[in-house]
Structures are given as C-alpha cells and as structure tokens.
Write a protein that holds these residues in place. Structure first.
Motif, mmCIF file in Angstrom:
data_model
loop_
_atom_site.group_PDB
_atom_site.id
_atom_site.type_symbol
_atom_site.label_atom_id
_atom_site.label_comp_id
_atom_site.label_asym_id
_atom_site.label_seq_id
_atom_site.Cartn_x
_atom_site.Cartn_y
_atom_site.Cartn_z
ATOM 1 N N ARG A 177 0.815 -1.225 0.000
ATOM 2 C CA ARG A 177 0.000 0.000 0.000
ATOM 3 C C ARG A 177 0.845 1.271 0.000
ATOM 4 N N LEU A 178 1.942 1.290 0.735
ATOM 5 C CA LEU A 178 2.684 2.535 0.951
ATOM 6 C C LEU A 178 4.071 2.564 0.311
ATOM 7 N N PHE A 179 4.648 1.398 0.047
ATOM 8 C CA PHE A 179 6.029 1.331 -0.447
ATOM 9 C C PHE A 179 6.086 0.480 -1.717
ATOM 10 N N ARG A 180 5.442 0.947 -2.755
ATOM 11 C CA ARG A 180 5.340 0.136 -3.978
ATOM 12 C C ARG A 180 6.694 -0.079 -4.647
ATOM 13 N N GLU A 181 7.661 0.801 -4.382
ATOM 14 C CA GLU A 181 8.972 0.682 -5.006
ATOM 15 C C GLU A 181 9.944 -0.161 -4.178
ATOM 16 N N ALA A 182 9.518 -0.684 -3.054
ATOM 17 C CA ALA A 182 10.410 -1.494 -2.217
ATOM 18 C C ALA A 182 10.821 -2.760 -2.962
ATOM 19 N N PRO A 183 12.054 -3.223 -2.772
ATOM 20 C CA PRO A 183 12.509 -4.444 -3.459
ATOM 21 C C PRO A 183 11.684 -5.664 -3.047
ATOM 22 N N GLU A 184 11.594 -6.616 -3.955
ATOM 23 C CA GLU A 184 10.953 -7.887 -3.626
ATOM 24 C C GLU A 184 11.861 -8.659 -2.664
ATOM 25 N N SER A 185 11.282 -9.196 -1.625
ATOM 26 C CA SER A 185 12.051 -9.953 -0.637
ATOM 27 C C SER A 185 11.120 -10.923 0.061
ATOM 28 N N GLU A 200 19.488 -2.783 6.928
ATOM 29 C CA GLU A 200 19.976 -3.086 5.586
ATOM 30 C C GLU A 200 19.204 -4.287 5.043
ATOM 31 N N LEU A 201 19.074 -4.326 3.731
ATOM 32 C CA LEU A 201 18.454 -5.453 3.041
ATOM 33 C C LEU A 201 19.520 -6.026 2.117
ATOM 34 N N PRO A 202 19.638 -7.348 2.010
ATOM 35 C CA PRO A 202 20.657 -7.906 1.119
ATOM 36 C C PRO A 202 20.639 -7.240 -0.255
ATOM 37 N N GLY A 203 21.777 -6.656 -0.629
ATOM 38 C CA GLY A 203 21.882 -5.961 -1.906
ATOM 39 C C GLY A 203 21.440 -4.518 -1.868
ATOM 40 N N HIS A 204 20.978 -4.048 -0.699
ATOM 41 C CA HIS A 204 20.469 -2.679 -0.581
ATOM 42 C C HIS A 204 20.964 -2.074 0.733
ATOM 43 N N ALA A 205 21.696 -0.967 0.631
ATOM 44 C CA ALA A 205 22.217 -0.309 1.826
ATOM 45 C C ALA A 205 21.081 0.302 2.645
ATOM 46 N N ARG A 206 21.355 0.523 3.889
ATOM 47 C CA ARG A 206 20.376 1.180 4.769
ATOM 48 C C ARG A 206 20.085 2.585 4.252
ATOM 49 N N LEU A 207 18.813 2.966 4.241
ATOM 50 C CA LEU A 207 18.403 4.266 3.732
ATOM 51 C C LEU A 207 18.688 5.359 4.758
ATOM 52 N N SER A 208 19.179 6.493 4.277
ATOM 53 C CA SER A 208 19.364 7.647 5.163
ATOM 54 C C SER A 208 18.157 8.578 5.142
ATOM 55 N N THR A 209 17.389 8.534 4.067
ATOM 56 C CA THR A 209 16.115 9.258 3.973
ATOM 57 C C THR A 209 15.084 8.319 3.355
ATOM 58 N N TRP A 210 13.832 8.511 3.702
ATOM 59 C CA TRP A 210 12.790 7.656 3.165
ATOM 60 C C TRP A 210 11.442 8.350 3.323
ATOM 61 N N ARG A 211 10.472 7.888 2.584
ATOM 62 C CA ARG A 211 9.089 8.343 2.748
ATOM 63 C C ARG A 211 8.171 7.323 2.095
ATOM 64 N N TRP A 212 6.926 7.324 2.501
ATOM 65 C CA TRP A 212 5.950 6.459 1.859
ATOM 66 C C TRP A 212 5.077 7.282 0.916
ATOM 67 N N ASP A 213 4.249 6.589 0.142
ATOM 68 C CA ASP A 213 3.290 7.208 -0.753
ATOM 69 C C ASP A 213 1.910 6.791 -0.296
ATOM 70 N N GLY A 214 1.236 7.699 0.387
ATOM 71 C CA GLY A 214 -0.087 7.387 0.923
ATOM 72 C C GLY A 214 -1.232 7.749 0.010
ATOM 73 N N THR A 215 -0.950 8.225 -1.197
ATOM 74 C CA THR A 215 -2.026 8.635 -2.090
ATOM 75 C C THR A 215 -2.891 7.435 -2.473
ATOM 76 N N PRO A 216 -4.187 7.670 -2.705
ATOM 77 C CA PRO A 216 -5.099 6.559 -3.013
ATOM 78 C C PRO A 216 -4.671 5.784 -4.252
ATOM 79 N N ARG A 217 -4.977 4.498 -4.254
ATOM 80 C CA ARG A 217 -4.597 3.635 -5.366
ATOM 81 C C ARG A 217 -5.630 3.647 -6.487
ATOM 82 N N SER A 218 -6.806 4.204 -6.224
ATOM 83 C CA SER A 218 -7.827 4.295 -7.282
ATOM 84 C C SER A 218 -8.730 5.471 -7.029
#
Length: 218
Positions: A177-185, A200-218
C-alpha cells in the motif's frame, strides 16, 4: 498450447482490523517492559522510550482526527496545537500523564489506536484528507497507522530489551500500500524495516532518507 498468463492478484487492502491487530500485539509486548526502562533511548531514535510511545499514540490520534471532520482538510492538518515537552523531543498534539506510569501510557496508546480503528471502519472510502506525504484515504491512514505501530514498536523493543516480530502478512500488505517501489524480498518484516530506514536489506544499503506514498490507489 497454454493460454496467456494470469495477472498477479492485487494485494488485499489494509483494514481497520489490521490497525487493531497491530496495536493489540504492540501493547502486549510493551507490557513486558521493566518499569524503569522507559527512560532508555528507543533504538536508533533520539527520543527515549516514553517519548517514542507517546509519539506513536499521537500518530494514531492524528490519523484518526484527520478523517473526523465532515469536510476533511486537503491542505493542512486539523488544527490541534502542536507542542514539545523539551527541545529535540517529539512535537505532539497529545501527551500521556507521567503520573499514570507505563500502564497509563499504554492505555493512551490503546485508546488512540481504537480511535483510528473506529474512524477507518466508519469513514466512506471516497473520503480524502491531508497528509504531508500526500492526500490519502481511509485505507491509506490505516496503513500509515500500522507502519507507525510496527516500526516504532521495533524502536521501543530495542530500547526496552524486548523481542518483537510482527506478522509477515501484515508487513506485506502495508508494503504494497505505501512502499510500492520497495525491493521484492521473502522477508517482509526486514523489507519494511529497510523501507523505513532501520535496517539493511541484502543488496540494498540502509536508507538515510525515506518516505511512503499514501495517495489513493484508485
């Protein structure tokens, strides 16, 4: 000859019941904390555990009241006054009474969670309201409340010396719902911690900044 591939099923929506479950599980874990531990730093945050739990309760309260007006605001929050108890502490609309101790603090958390559960359950899907990271709908506010609960309970568990591992399916729904660009894991909880800058996620460094996308999906 095989036919065209079936489209992947859409993830199930985040619901009021998900908010209720997240808060229920969080409070159950936090009740195990030693009373003297609440002044410890909460994980990687600059706040202590009391302040972090207070902030979590305030988040849930904020999401609930954003859905409350007959015409919710689209450009700012409902104008409860923000304040801080100390420089560098969380800016909250509400605070728990210190004299009530940890049990009272957890009651405040439960009550704020119940407000969000009720508002998500009773607010029509078409309603939209302001959030700094995008105008959202009741499902979006539910997902935000779940994420806040899961990750801040992680922060609290680190500070309080507790074990916390929320349900993978709950993590999966809020990621969708909020992190559609997150890697598959395969590890949805670790992915959620990664998406919120806490691991940290395997193959992905820990994020120093982040945000979600709460806008409606439809």
């Amino acid at each position: 000859m095989s036919g065209p591939a079936e489209p992947a099923p859409s993830p199930s929506p985040v619901t009021a019941d998900d908010v209720g479950l997240a808060v229920l599980l969080s409070v159950a874990v936090l009740r195990e904390a030693p009373p003297a531990a609440w002044d410890r730093k909460a994980g990687s945050l600059e706040w202590d555990c009391w302040e972090t739990a207070e902030h979590l309760a305030d988040d849930l309260f904020f999401y609930a009241v954003q859905l409350g007006p007959q015409r919710p605001p689209l450009d700012t929050h409902v104008p409860f006054a923000l304040s801080r108890k100390r420089p560098g502490g969380p800016a909250n609309f509400t605070f728990a009474d210190r004299e009530a101790g940890p049990a009272g603090l957890l009651q405040v958390l439960e009550a704020s969670g119940a407000l969000l559960v009720a508002m998500v359950r009773t607010t029509p899907h078409r309603v939209r309201s302001h959030h700094a990271w995008g105008v959202s709908d009741p499902e979006g506010f539910a997902a935000m409340g779940v994420v806040e609960t899961l990750v801040h309970t992680h922060d609290l568990a680190e500070g309080l010396g507790l074990t916390w591992s929320p349900p993978a399916e709950l993590c999966s729904r809020v990621l969708a719902r909020l992190f559609r660009e997150a890697p598959e894991s395969a590890d949805h909880w670790l992915t959620l911690l990664w998406a919120t800058g806490r691991a940290e996620l395997p193959g992905h460094a820990r994020l120093s900044t982040w945000r979600w996308d709460g806008t409606p999906r439809s």
